[in-house]
Structures are given as structure tokens and as C-alpha cells.
Design a protein around this motif. Structure first.
Motif, PDB file in Angstrom:
ATOM      1  N   THR A  30       1.031  -1.182  -0.113  1.00 13.91           N
ATOM      2  CA  THR A  30      -0.187   0.067   0.111  1.00 13.91           C
ATOM      3  C   THR A  30       0.828   1.187   0.068  1.00 13.91           C
ATOM      4  O   THR A  30       0.585   2.183  -0.846  1.00 13.91           O
ATOM      5  CB  THR A  30      -0.936   0.018   1.222  1.00 13.91           C
ATOM      6  N   ALA A  31       1.916   1.303   0.764  1.00 15.28           N
ATOM      7  CA  ALA A  31       2.818   2.346   0.841  1.00 15.28           C
ATOM      8  C   ALA A  31       3.607   2.535  -0.467  1.00 15.28           C
ATOM      9  O   ALA A  31       3.520   3.825  -0.980  1.00 15.28           O
ATOM     10  CB  ALA A  31       3.970   2.270   1.939  1.00 15.28           C
ATOM     11  N   TYR A  32       3.685   1.535  -1.089  1.00 20.43           N
ATOM     12  CA  TYR A  32       4.455   1.520  -2.532  1.00 20.43           C
ATOM     13  C   TYR A  32       3.642   2.322  -3.497  1.00 20.43           C
ATOM     14  O   TYR A  32       3.792   3.063  -4.117  1.00 20.43           O
ATOM     15  CB  TYR A  32       5.117   0.283  -2.857  1.00 20.43           C
ATOM     16  N   GLN A  33       2.270   1.704  -3.452  1.00 15.14           N
ATOM     17  CA  GLN A  33       1.365   2.212  -4.367  1.00 15.14           C
ATOM     18  C   GLN A  33       1.059   3.637  -4.343  1.00 15.14           C
ATOM     19  O   GLN A  33       1.029   4.411  -5.189  1.00 15.14           O
ATOM     20  CB  GLN A  33       0.045   1.357  -4.296  1.00 15.14           C
ATOM     21  N   VAL A  34       1.004   4.007  -2.979  1.00 13.34           N
ATOM     22  CA  VAL A  34       0.682   5.521  -2.803  1.00 13.34           C
ATOM     23  C   VAL A  34       1.621   6.350  -3.072  1.00 13.34           C
ATOM     24  O   VAL A  34       1.618   7.283  -3.612  1.00 13.34           O
ATOM     25  CB  VAL A  34       0.275   5.587  -1.172  1.00 13.34           C
ATOM     26  N   GLN A  35       2.886   5.795  -2.780  1.00  9.58           N
ATOM     27  CA  GLN A  35       4.234   6.737  -3.036  1.00  9.58           C
ATOM     28  C   GLN A  35       4.467   6.776  -4.496  1.00  9.58           C
ATOM     29  O   GLN A  35       4.912   7.802  -5.193  1.00  9.58           O
ATOM     30  CB  GLN A  35       5.460   6.230  -2.193  1.00  9.58           C
ATOM     31  N   ALA A  36       4.240   5.610  -5.022  1.00  8.97           N
ATOM     32  CA  ALA A  36       4.494   5.525  -6.707  1.00  8.97           C
ATOM     33  C   ALA A  36       3.653   6.473  -7.404  1.00  8.97           C
ATOM     34  O   ALA A  36       3.882   7.211  -8.522  1.00  8.97           O
ATOM     35  CB  ALA A  36       4.528   4.161  -7.341  1.00  8.97           C
ATOM     36  N   ASP A  37       2.191   6.220  -6.983  1.00 10.49           N
ATOM     37  CA  ASP A  37       1.365   7.103  -7.648  1.00 10.49           C
ATOM     38  C   ASP A  37       1.453   8.650  -7.573  1.00 10.49           C
ATOM     39  O   ASP A  37       1.241   9.276  -8.462  1.00 10.49           O
ATOM     40  CB  ASP A  37      -0.276   6.652  -6.940  1.00 10.49           C
ATOM     41  N   GLU A  38       1.848   8.881  -6.409  1.00  9.92           N
ATOM     42  CA  GLU A  38       2.147  10.469  -5.978  1.00  9.92           C
ATOM     43  C   GLU A  38       3.404  10.806  -6.977  1.00  9.92           C
ATOM     44  O   GLU A  38       3.248  11.964  -7.555  1.00  9.92           O
ATOM     45  CB  GLU A  38       2.315  10.598  -4.538  1.00  9.92           C
ATOM     46  N   ALA A  39       4.458   9.891  -7.037  1.00 10.50           N
ATOM     47  CA  ALA A  39       5.723  10.410  -7.699  1.00 10.50           C
ATOM     48  C   ALA A  39       5.454  10.606  -9.157  1.00 10.50           C
ATOM     49  O   ALA A  39       5.756  11.426  -9.785  1.00 10.50           O
ATOM     50  CB  ALA A  39       6.823   9.314  -7.344  1.00 10.50           C
ATOM     51  N   VAL A  40       4.635   9.467  -9.596  1.00 13.04           N
ATOM     52  CA  VAL A  40       4.444   9.437 -11.016  1.00 13.04           C
ATOM     53  C   VAL A  40       3.478  10.641 -11.416  1.00 13.04           C
ATOM     54  O   VAL A  40       3.680  11.409 -12.555  1.00 13.04           O
ATOM     55  CB  VAL A  40       3.807   8.270 -11.516  1.00 13.04           C
ATOM     56  N   GLY A  41       2.482  11.033 -10.688  1.00 11.88           N
ATOM     57  CA  GLY A  41       1.768  12.143 -10.797  1.00 11.88           C
ATOM     58  C   GLY A  41       2.672  13.585 -10.904  1.00 11.88           C
ATOM     59  O   GLY A  41       2.426  14.245 -11.799  1.00 11.88           O
ATOM     60  N   ARG A  42       3.548  13.625  -9.883  1.00  6.89           N
ATOM     61  CA  ARG A  42       4.384  14.728  -9.924  1.00  6.89           C
ATOM     62  C   ARG A  42       5.454  14.849 -11.052  1.00  6.89           C
ATOM     63  O   ARG A  42       5.619  15.730 -11.609  1.00  6.89           O
ATOM     64  CB  ARG A  42       5.308  14.668  -8.522  1.00  6.89           C
ATOM     65  N   PHE A  43       5.746  13.784 -11.443  1.00  3.82           N
ATOM     66  CA  PHE A  43       6.692  13.503 -12.690  1.00  3.82           C
ATOM     67  C   PHE A  43       5.934  13.911 -14.055  1.00  3.82           C
ATOM     68  O   PHE A  43       6.454  14.893 -14.732  1.00  3.82           O
ATOM     69  CB  PHE A  43       7.254  12.065 -12.797  1.00  3.82           C
ATOM     70  N   ALA A  44       4.527  13.389 -14.232  1.00  5.78           N
ATOM     71  CA  ALA A  44       3.793  13.965 -15.339  1.00  5.78           C
ATOM     72  C   ALA A  44       3.606  15.342 -15.319  1.00  5.78           C
ATOM     73  O   ALA A  44       3.660  16.049 -16.253  1.00  5.78           O
ATOM     74  CB  ALA A  44       2.760  13.223 -15.317  1.00  5.78           C
ATOM     75  N   TRP A  45       3.286  15.849 -13.879  1.00  4.04           N
ATOM     76  CA  TRP A  45       2.862  17.459 -13.961  1.00  4.04           C
ATOM     77  C   TRP A  45       4.123  18.240 -14.164  1.00  4.04           C
ATOM     78  O   TRP A  45       4.116  19.186 -14.924  1.00  4.04           O
ATOM     79  CB  TRP A  45       2.343  17.623 -12.410  1.00  4.04           C
ATOM     80  N   SER A  46       5.416  18.003 -13.673  1.00  5.76           N
ATOM     81  CA  SER A  46       6.562  18.625 -13.936  1.00  5.76           C
ATOM     82  C   SER A  46       6.786  18.627 -15.396  1.00  5.76           C
ATOM     83  O   SER A  46       7.430  19.676 -16.107  1.00  5.76           O
ATOM     84  CB  SER A  46       7.827  17.926 -13.124  1.00  5.76           C
ATOM     85  N   ALA A  47       6.779  17.435 -16.050  1.00  4.48           N
ATOM     86  CA  ALA A  47       6.994  17.292 -17.556  1.00  4.48           C
ATOM     87  C   ALA A  47       6.040  18.004 -18.258  1.00  4.48           C
ATOM     88  O   ALA A  47       6.635  18.748 -19.316  1.00  4.48           O
ATOM     89  CB  ALA A  47       6.758  15.586 -18.066  1.00  4.48           C
ATOM     90  N   VAL A  48       4.807  18.225 -17.731  1.00  5.17           N
ATOM     91  CA  VAL A  48       3.681  19.109 -18.694  1.00  5.17           C
ATOM     92  C   VAL A  48       4.001  20.482 -18.739  1.00  5.17           C
ATOM     93  O   VAL A  48       4.124  21.205 -19.583  1.00  5.17           O
ATOM     94  CB  VAL A  48       2.394  18.633 -18.385  1.00  5.17           C
ATOM     95  N   ARG A  49       4.378  20.685 -17.372  1.00  2.00           N
ATOM     96  CA  ARG A  49       4.797  22.175 -16.994  1.00  2.00           C
ATOM     97  C   ARG A  49       5.972  22.512 -17.848  1.00  2.00           C
ATOM     98  O   ARG A  49       6.057  23.844 -18.233  1.00  2.00           O
ATOM     99  CB  ARG A  49       4.731  22.333 -15.387  1.00  2.00           C
ATOM    100  N   ASN A  50       6.907  21.603 -17.786  1.00  2.00           N
ATOM    101  CA  ASN A  50       8.354  22.027 -18.547  1.00  2.00           C
ATOM    102  C   ASN A  50       7.997  22.220 -19.930  1.00  2.00           C
ATOM    103  O   ASN A  50       8.485  23.160 -20.715  1.00  2.00           O
ATOM    104  CB  ASN A  50       9.143  20.960 -18.366  1.00  2.00           C
ATOM    105  N   THR A  51       7.174  21.399 -20.613  1.00  2.00           N
ATOM    106  CA  THR A  51       6.664  21.438 -22.040  1.00  2.00           C
ATOM    107  C   THR A  51       6.194  22.841 -22.159  1.00  2.00           C
ATOM    108  O   THR A  51       6.205  23.594 -23.251  1.00  2.00           O
ATOM    109  CB  THR A  51       5.884  20.141 -22.588  1.00  2.00           C
ATOM    110  N   ALA A  52       5.230  23.113 -21.279  1.00  2.00           N
ATOM    111  CA  ALA A  52       4.439  24.488 -21.655  1.00  2.00           C
ATOM    112  C   ALA A  52       5.390  25.650 -21.630  1.00  2.00           C
ATOM    113  O   ALA A  52       5.391  26.567 -22.390  1.00  2.00           O
ATOM    114  CB  ALA A  52       3.364  24.682 -20.497  1.00  2.00           C
ATOM    115  N   ALA A  53       6.419  25.494 -20.567  1.00  2.00           N
ATOM    116  CA  ALA A  53       7.165  26.699 -20.585  1.00  2.00           C
ATOM    117  C   ALA A  53       8.477  26.634 -21.696  1.00  2.00           C
ATOM    118  O   ALA A  53       8.667  27.770 -22.612  1.00  2.00           O
ATOM    119  CB  ALA A  53       8.090  26.384 -19.287  1.00  2.00           C
ATOM    120  N   ASP A  54       8.407  25.473 -22.435  1.00  2.00           N
ATOM    121  CA  ASP A  54       9.466  25.608 -23.480  1.00  2.00           C
ATOM    122  C   ASP A  54       8.411  25.936 -24.702  1.00  2.00           C
ATOM    123  O   ASP A  54       9.239  26.776 -25.728  1.00  2.00           O
ATOM    124  CB  ASP A  54       9.867  24.151 -23.784  1.00  2.00           C
ATOM    125  N   ARG A  55       7.226  25.781 -24.873  1.00  2.00           N
ATOM    126  CA  ARG A  55       6.507  26.108 -25.823  1.00  2.00           C
ATOM    127  C   ARG A  55       6.533  27.654 -25.885  1.00  2.00           C
ATOM    128  O   ARG A  55       6.416  28.438 -26.854  1.00  2.00           O
ATOM    129  CB  ARG A  55       4.876  25.499 -25.726  1.00  2.00           C
TER     130      ARG A  55
END
Length: 466
Positions: A30-55
Motif C-alpha cells: 500500500t505504501a509503495y502504491q501510494v508513493q509511486a502514484d504520487e511520484a508518477v503524478g508529480r513527474f507527469a505534472w513537472s513534464a507537462v509544466r516544462n513543455t508548456a514553458a518551452d512552448r
């Protein structure tokens, strides 16, 4: 196939380890799933934000130098989506190791083209998808930013493999933690199993000792848990068993004494009768007459003894028959005194009517009166008290009373006031029979000395009290 026997300690340890391991595994997962989901969400959000800034950077600087400002990290490509045609990489990050080759980029984009470049998306909207590099299988997170010019897209490729390595490291870390907790659980289980097994082993040893005849065996009671309750129950059982064994031994001694007393009391009249038989042929009439009188006396004594023994046997077998009826104890006592031939002053107060067996109550009173005449002295008084819940009958005489050493055993069988057991009219069973008759009615019979012997009979009213 019969399963091998497993000790209680092993079962307890296995149960605790199973529960601990299962709980730890569930918590780790459960701890792994919670942390993994949160980390993946932060990774995706950071990537989208970075792309928007580069655009935004790409749009602020028109011309070739705008692409140069993007740099190699993350990897990117300027893609033209031909209407009704294929994809074309207009420009791509280059000149650095680790960048995805353009052919691989095209292959990856074609695989997710429908999701990454959906029709109808505005220039401000971004889309993303996960895919992998065809040559290496490396996982990549692709983000598309639409450009104002139709068909052109800024696509950035974010390497997910490093993040995936971090998740793998997290998984192994949680596995090590789970194994550590399991080891601690095993240690705790062994300690708990030992603490539980110790009192149970003590109970088992005590049970073996009790079974071997050590009736004084007891186990210490510690705590308030189920094992302590079991120990207390064992001690209670052992105490009751010891009491039962003592009672059986007492009964056995009483039985042996009873047989010896019966043999003695039967031998005495029989010996007298045998000695007298020869006198029946004597020439003197007076001698023959005396012999006949002795035979008659001893025969009656023998018959009374046999009758008393049969009565005792019925009580021992639980076959004493009670035929109850309303009885006025005052009238019954007066009739009994007349039958026994005893002068006794009878006084009664209150209602002295009970529901009882008249024959057995008559036997009780007759035995008490005979005992008062034989071992006591006149005057004999009988007092009946019917003012309470029970009816109390007191038979008192003016004799020397009961010797103190006989008071505790006076109602035992074959107890006599004469210690030498010389020939007497009594069989030693009268008071024992009287007590059994009173107990059969649910009453009590007691004796004490007060200017003579005082016997107290307490009888419940029975149905007359309802």
C-alpha cells in the motif's frame, strides 16, 4: 495421510509470523502504491509544466535561434503533422549523447499519433502519452504542445527509465523493511510462544502428577488471562478431586468399620443363643424357662438389628420411600411417648402441623425418647415450636448429657455411649436412622448439652407451608 503432530508453541509462532508477514506485506504494498502514484503524478505534472514553458520560449523567439534555446534536456522535436499524410520531424535536439534518433522518434510518435495529436485540440492544449524507444525499450513520457501554426507541434521526450529505477529502488527498500519486520515478528512470536507454553507445560506436568496420585498438586495462578483462568480451574478441580478421594477413603473406612460392627453385633446374640440352646434340654424346669426367655430376648434383639440394617441399606441405596401426609406433631409425639412407655411433658406453641411421613417421624421421636430413657434421666421434656418457618422439636432429659468426645460422632453408625461395647439393648443404629429420616424430609438433627442431652429436630412445613 496423517499429518505430523505440531506443538502448541509452533502453532502460535506460525500464526503470529503469518499475521505479521501478511500485515507487513499489505502495508508495504500500500505504501509503495501510494508513493509511486504520487511520484508518477508529480513527474507527469513537472513534464507537462516544462513543455508548456518551452512552448512559450519557442513562441517568444521566432526564427531558427528559438529552437536552439530549448537545449538537449529534455529531448525534443519540432513535428509537422501533414493533413492526410505522415509525420515529419522538422527539427530535433541534436549534438548530445543519449538523444533519441529521429527515426525512433518518428516510430514512437506514429504508435501514439491518434492519442498525442487528436483532431480538434486548440493551440493552448497539451497531450501526453507513455511509450518506449524501439531499439532499447527505454520507457519515455511524451508531451505534445500544439503550436499556433496548423500542423506544427512541439514534442518533448522525458526519460522515464531513471524514475523507474527510483521506483525499483523504493520497492526493494520496502521489501527489506518488510523482511526486517518479519524477522522481528519471528523473534516476538518465539518469546510470546515461550511465555504461553510455560504455564501450559506446568499445567500438563501438574495433570500428570495429579493422575499419578499426588492430590496436593497445584499450579500458580498468574495474571488474569485465559491461561490464568485455566490454572485456577485446574486448582479447583484438583481440590474437589482431593476432597472426593478423601470422602471415598472415609466411606471405605466407614464401610469396613460398619462390616466389623455388624459382625460383632450379630455374633453377640448368636453366641448367646447358641450357649442357651443346650439349656433347653436341662432337667430343671426353671433352667429351661430361663433359657427360653434368653432365646426370645436375643431373637428379638437380632430381628431389631436386622431391621435397622435393612433400613440403613435403603437409605444408602437412595430407596427410602416417603409417604407424606399432613401430620400434627403434638399428637404424634404424645402417641409415640405412650407407645414407647415414656413419661414426657409435651408442650407446643404455634402451628406444629407439617407434611411428612408419619411412620418415619414416629421412628425419629421413638429413637430420641428411647435414648433419653436409656442414657439420660427423668424428667424428659418435649417442646414443639411452630412459630417460625420450620417446626422445631426439642427432646431434653435431666441426665449427665453426651460426653464431649462423642458429640461430633454421635449420629454415626454403631456409636454407643458405652465404650466397652458390652451387651446392651441398643444396636448403635437408632440415632443414625433418626438423622437419615430427618434428612430425607429436608430437615436437620442436632444435639447439645444443657443440663442434660438436648436433641433438636427441625422439620420444614413442606406443602403445609405453601
Amino acid at each position: 495421510m496423517k499429518l505430523p503432530a505440531v506443538s502448541l508453541r509452533t502453532r502460535i509462532v506460525a500464526a503470529i509470523v503469518a499475521v505479521t508477514t501478511t500485515a507487513t506485506a499489505v502495508m508495504a504494498y500500500t505504501a509503495y502504491q501510494v508513493q509511486a502514484d504520487e511520484a508518477v503524478g508529480r513527474f507527469a505534472w513537472s513534464a507537462v509544466r516544462n513543455t508548456a514553458a518551452d512552448r512559450k520560449v519557442f513562441l517568444e523567439f521566432a526564427g531558427p535561434e528559438s529552437a536552439d534555446r530549448l537545449g538537449p534536456d529534455p529531448d525534443w522535436a519540432l513535428v509537422f503533422d501533414r493533413p492526410g499524410g505522415g509525420l515529419e520531424v522538422v527539427r530535433s535536439a541534436a549534438g548530445y549523447e543519449g538523444l533519441i534518433p529521429v527515426p525512433d522518434k518518428l516510430t514512437m510518435l506514429r504508435a501514439v499519433r491518434g492519442d498525442l495529436f487528436p483532431p480538434g485540440k486548440g493551440p493552448e492544449q497539451l497531450t501526453s502519452r507513455y511509450t518506449s524507444v524501439p531499439q532499447t525499450g527505454r520507457k519515455v513520457f511524451v508531451v505534445n504542445a500544439n503550436l499556433p501554426k496548423d500542423g506544427y507541434h512541439l514534442v518533448e521526450f522525458f526519460d522515464f527509465s531513471r524514475f523507474d529505477d527510483d521506483l525499483t529502488a523504493l520497492r526493494w527498500k520496502l521489501v527489506r523493511i518488510a523482511l526486517g519486520v518479519s524477522v522481528l515478528g519471528v523473534g516476538a512470536a518465539l518469546l510470546i510462544g515461550r511465555r504461553i507454553r510455560r504455564p501450559i507445560a506446568a499445567l500438563s506436568t501438574a495433570a500428570d502428577e495429579l493422575g499419578a496420585g499426588a492430590l496436593g498438586t497445584r499450579v500458580p495462578v498468574k495474571g488474569r488471562d485465559e491461561v490464568a483462568a485455566l490454572a485456577a480451574s485446574f486448582n479447583t478441580m484438583a481440590a474437589r478431586l482431593g476432597e472426593s478421594i478423601d470422602e471415598l477413603h472415609a466411606k471405605d473406612r466407614q464401610q469396613r468399620r460398619f462390616v466389623a460392627d455388624v459382625a460383632h453385633d450379630l455374633r453377640t446374640p448368636l453366641a448367646s443363643m447358641l450357649a442357651t440352646v443346650d439349656s433347653l434340654d436341662h432337667a430343671e424346669p426353671a433352667t429351661r424357662t430361663r433359657a427360653a426367655e434368653i432365646l426370645g430376648t436375643q431373637t428379638r434383639r437380632l430381628a431389631k438389628l436386622v431391621e435397622d440394617l435393612l433400613e440403613i441399606a435403603r437409605f444408602d441405596a437412595g430407596k427410602a420411600d416417603l409417604r407424606v401426609a399432613p401430620v400434627d406433631l403434638a399428637d404424634l409425639v404424645r402417641d409415640t411417648a405412650e407407645v414407647v412407655g415414656t413419661e414426657a411433658a409435651v408442650t407446643a406453641t404455634g402451628d406444629v402441623t407439617v407434611v411428612a411421613d408419619p411412620r418415619r417421624v414416629h421412628t425419629v421421636v421413638a429413637n430420641l425418647l428411647s435414648n433419653a430413657v436409656r442414657h439420660g434421666a427423668a424428667p424428659v421434656t418435649i417442646t414443639l415450636d411452630g412459630t417460625g418457618d420450620d417446626v422445631v422439636v426439642r427432646v431434653a432429659d435431666a441426665g449427665p448429657g453426651v460426653p464431649e468426645e462423642l458429640l461430633p460422632i454421635l449420629f454415626d453408625r454403631f456409636t454407643r455411649g458405652d465404650h466397652a461395647r458390652q451387651v446392651t439393648e441398643g444396636s448403635g443404629l437408632g440415632l443414625a436412622i433418626a438423622r437419615e429420616n430427618v434428612l430425607a424430609h429436608g430437615g436437620s438433627l442436632a444435639v447439645h448439652n444443657d443440663g442434660g442431652a438436648v436433641f433438636t429436630v427441625r422439620l420444614p412445613r413442606g406443602a403445609a407451608n405453601a
